[in-house]
Design an enzyme around this catalytic site. Sequence first.
Site, PDB file in Angstrom:
ATOM      1  N   SER A 271      -5.770 -11.352  29.527  1.00 38.60           N
ATOM      2  CA  SER A 271      -6.481 -11.768  28.441  1.00 38.60           C
ATOM      3  C   SER A 271      -7.726 -11.089  29.603  1.00 38.60           C
ATOM      4  CB  SER A 271      -6.739 -13.388  29.392  1.00 38.60           C
ATOM      5  OG  SER A 271      -8.192 -14.128  29.983  1.00 38.60           O
ATOM      6  N   ARG A 310       0.235  -3.131 -21.347  1.00 43.35           N
ATOM      7  CA  ARG A 310       0.108  -3.055 -19.210  1.00 43.35           C
ATOM      8  C   ARG A 310      -1.491  -3.165 -19.188  1.00 43.35           C
ATOM      9  NH1 ARG A 310       0.154   2.983 -19.472  1.00 43.35           N
ATOM     10  NH2 ARG A 310       1.614   2.800 -20.091  1.00 43.35           N
TER      11      ARG A 310
END
Lengths: 348, 348, 348, 348
Positions: A271, A310
């Site tokens: 931290s 497509r």
Amino acid sequence: MSGGAHPWLAGLLGDAEIAALTGPEAELAAMLAFETALAGAEAAAGVIPADAGAAIAAALAGFRPDMGALAAATARDGVVVPELVRQLRAAVGEPHAAHLHFGATSQDVIDTSLVLRLKAALPLLAARLDAVIAALDGLEARFGDRRLMGRTRMQAAIPITAGARIASWRGPLARQRVRLEALLPEVLVIQFGGAAGTLDTLGDKAAAVRAALAAALGLGDAPQWQSQRDRIAALAGWLATTTGALGKLGQDVALMAQGGGEIVLAGGGRSSAMPRKANPVGAEVLVALARFNAVQSGGMQQAMVHEQERSGAGWTLEWLLLPPMLIATGAALRTAGAVVASIEAIGD
Amino acid sequence: MSGGAHPWLAGLLGDAEIAALTGPEAELAAMLAFETALAGAEAAAGVIPADAGAAIAAALAGFRPDMGALAAATARDGVVVPELVRQLRAAVGEPHAAHLHFGATSQDVIDTSLVLRLKAALPLLAARLDAVIAALDGLEARFGDRRLMGRTRMQAAIPITAGARIASWRGPLARQRVRLEALLPEVLVIQFGGAAGTLDTLGDKAAAVRAALAAALGLGDAPQWQSQRDRIAALAGWLATTTGALGKLGQDVALMAQGGGEIVLAGGGRSSAMPRKANPVGAEVLVALARFNAVQSGGMQQAMVHEQERSGAGWTLEWLLLPPMLIATGAALRTAGAVVASIEAIGD
Amino acid sequence: MSGGAHPWLAGLLGDAEIAALTGPEAELAAMLAFETALAGAEAAAGVIPADAGAAIAAALAGFRPDMGALAAATARDGVVVPELVRQLRAAVGEPHAAHLHFGATSQDVIDTSLVLRLKAALPLLAARLDAVIAALDGLEARFGDRRLMGRTRMQAAIPITAGARIASWRGPLARQRVRLEALLPEVLVIQFGGAAGTLDTLGDKAAAVRAALAAALGLGDAPQWQSQRDRIAALAGWLATTTGALGKLGQDVALMAQGGGEIVLAGGGRSSAMPRKANPVGAEVLVALARFNAVQSGGMQQAMVHEQERSGAGWTLEWLLLPPMLIATGAALRTAGAVVASIEAIGD
Amino acid sequence: MSGGAHPWLAGLLGDAEIAALTGPEAELAAMLAFETALAGAEAAAGVIPADAGAAIAAALAGFRPDMGALAAATARDGVVVPELVRQLRAAVGEPHAAHLHFGATSQDVIDTSLVLRLKAALPLLAARLDAVIAALDGLEARFGDRRLMGRTRMQAAIPITAGARIASWRGPLARQRVRLEALLPEVLVIQFGGAAGTLDTLGDKAAAVRAALAAALGLGDAPQWQSQRDRIAALAGWLATTTGALGKLGQDVALMAQGGGEIVLAGGGRSSAMPRKANPVGAEVLVALARFNAVQSGGMQQAMVHEQERSGAGWTLEWLLLPPMLIATGAALRTAGAVVASIEAIGD
């Protein structure tokens, strides 16, 4: 965050190996492999001149694309193939330029390139999955008989063994490993259909060319599936369920680490405000990647509504969603391996 | 696909400008801006020595990170800040090293860095949105009175005007522009809370330092919101609704282009199989980006379940989801501008 | 699970009040209110005969639909309105049958009916939100100064106050309350456009009729928005962010309850296996509802791709997603109220 | 919209048959079947007195629950089982009351009840899937050789056959049919683990009782999977991919219907504004249901992050998401059958 790209997050959330096997360089190589194998198969079948196959193979072996032109053309064409084919034909030169990509269309190149990259990447995911399962077996052997408080609905229930908890992590992964074996032959198949899926320019040689092309690329043979995206959706589901199973493992580890005493983890993240705090970073990352892939998998199901022969929209959506899912799955498996390896004890 | 990264897809689906304003380099610069401004504010308030502010500013002005160390540490710590602060403190040296990042935590740096980058990027999105709206006004002026077949449920209904169709594209965008103005002051606020959100190390000077820090960075002042992600979720919703509105435009254009005769588009993408075909690529891309952002926005709402004072899992999930949303929104706005500009006629 | 329907889950996950305000009976009443007000406005404007308005109002006041016929027709028509209008015209009889629904289309009826039901339901959500905020204020007053361990990344960080944790729950809710006020005038507007959105059958009286119709129904006046779904998407975002904020509260409470000692909850759910165990059921439900609405909100953004003048697909998708979101939000607010009320102590 | 509940939408978007097989009445019956079979297996194994099995079976055969009490208790307990067991034990009376539900927990009852209902419902989905595939075979036989314009990226490409388009609809469905066969033995397995999954109260008879219980219920035997949700996630994926494949069919039909001339559909939905218009309602519904299930499937993957031995949050999320997915899949298959049956011609 696309795996490998971010200078400091890639090591946390990306996956350099998967990125190398599936990223742009691998994609280009796979596209060239497709065109080379296609020319070989068509030359052997007499669809194009006999010497065209070798000539094309030779020209493509040393090919280096004009990336700027590829990028500019892709922005216009929506797909890289037309410009790539133009460059490749220029490299091949006469008299064989027109024999390259003969009878094929963009989707054949792109989808088969995807499959070839999956053929390279999925075994790596499988190997990592094996390694996580083996590591869990090791945990079980060491700590399986220890006592652990079973918890249901976030409340202490009755004591179980650490082995029971470990088994709940391993079970889904073991089944995912089996499911992957069933998925591979479904997914690792050639896509070859030509302009609208009918291979019409190849006439009665279409089936033979497709079979030879598949064989040359080490893929299964199958009718074109260009607008049938169920295999890709199934793959996406597998990826999400794999990371989901790892997310459960991560959530459990994070909760055990919070409780204190139930698990001992080596290392842990620092931290910036509290130097002595050790955060279960890998466990949290597993949860984040699980939720990430869960989100994307829903999008891959959206892409199944692939209209007509497509769908530019549906297909492009897959391009946006699937590569990050592969990266995330790789990252989750690597992270899970590290998390399990960091467990110094479970239970008491 | 993270905007800018892919060598040939970035021009289609990425956004170099947004990537530059929000990507890693901008992130690093914003983090340094935060630490510099924090030291300045704390020096002015007497929290750290008066000369620490200038010393830190001077040291950070020329700072170049050790990227390898940042990457390695991020993989362990889950966030880049602890190692970055370590490097920055080494650059600052004694006696002021400990005065850098005083009272702050990783989340202050990362979240404020995000906000600073949003402050740079959102006006660009706003400007593009203005441009699309203006282009639609131009279309309306030129073609608004033409006749167009109104279509409901995919069937011809009754004739409408082209202007009516154009108005259905402009309306949501104009409202999104207004909503953005309301959103900016909500989102562009400082995050500063210290280890657990309480700024406890700053004592009774906490409020003054935070206000000065916000002012120095050109942000609004607000109590820490580190575990309160509603503003970020609101931003994500705005991004998705913007691309959704553009997706409707794209879907309409693609359908009109299919029908033939209803719209005339300049350019269009090439096909590798059929040289004469002109594909409405931009329109399809708008649909794909709309569906992409819709998917991600659901994930950003998941990230609101941000436990306790800081959720590693929830926060990391945002990192995975939000940057691609910003890129996708930029790409969609740019693409929409190009699509609208390519319309040479609508209706008859 | 649609609120109210399931015989034993409805009390846990449904919301009888919201279901009553938004469900089928309310929908039918709102549709009749629309047709009545439309006839009144058109009669006043001279679009239909002066006595048609009163005649239609009288006929509709006592109308009871043939539900079987509505269901059968909806399965064929995709929307209830054509058959409902047929039944209503039969009830009105000659000479005014054709004056009912004059110039309107299905979407006018359905979308305005939705808005009318939102007008009834959103104030209830607002009131519940106010109550939760007030209850949190009460918690703060009682326990705000107590000590609580701040937790970041699932690890104990430094002590904070219970008030700081409570503030992280209240902040997003308070802002959501403000956002709702801004949202209401956006959402509570009439939809009236006719067959393709142009109100062409009303000629130069279109604007006046629409304004009068809106006024009669107590809604804002606005141009038709039938294919512009941004307002609805914004509402869905608000719902999801509200439940997301409550999900954070729930997750925190469940984690505090697990830890033991940090929170004292009255009641709690029973277990079928362990009679003495008290489960934080409400807290878990808040997390489940948050994730549920997060999922649905992504789908509502998908529905923005609403093609042409009316998308049967996009519109129907909204019907599937939005009502459960309203129910879930109602259930979450009710549950949050109960969870907060059950907190007998926080911190020490 | 939960299938069966809405008075006029249920026929369009719900599924009365699936609702009957999976809804509350079926759930209650399955829970009673579980308790009856459990008592039988435990009596046979000597875990409870030999006559307890028959006594319990007799008492449960005529059991009618106090629904009000079930609902009230579920709102408190988060699950119906504790109160249901209380009522059942009251019905059984002494001396065997305590022998009912012996060694079991809520999740055993709920999850096995789900599996039993899936065992009833999945064959119906399979049969409908077979029927759709057969109907497509019929279309192919009648119209397969006709000419149809192939369309890629929303543009006319080259002519294909109607058969090629039909094959693109059938392919994913045929594969989904095969995948379902592989999925059934995975999913249709007993869940039986007791309070925390260890069946500790059954001692060395646990395995035998579980096997006998599974056999009595016609399910596969398997270790408890209460916190391992991969099978359920796989099922959800199958549901979404099935509706996704049908959504592609629907999108194609709607686009063909718009174009005019490519397809002839019998029937079609009416419009309230334009009596002559015939809308491809079923086709649109297929798209809406595909997108609905795609959304929910992402949520089911979220539910895999199922913490510890039982996650109230994750489990409840499944309850919210899965039943509507089953209904939607049933509705989509039924609708697809109707859409295909309505095709009077494709191609020319």
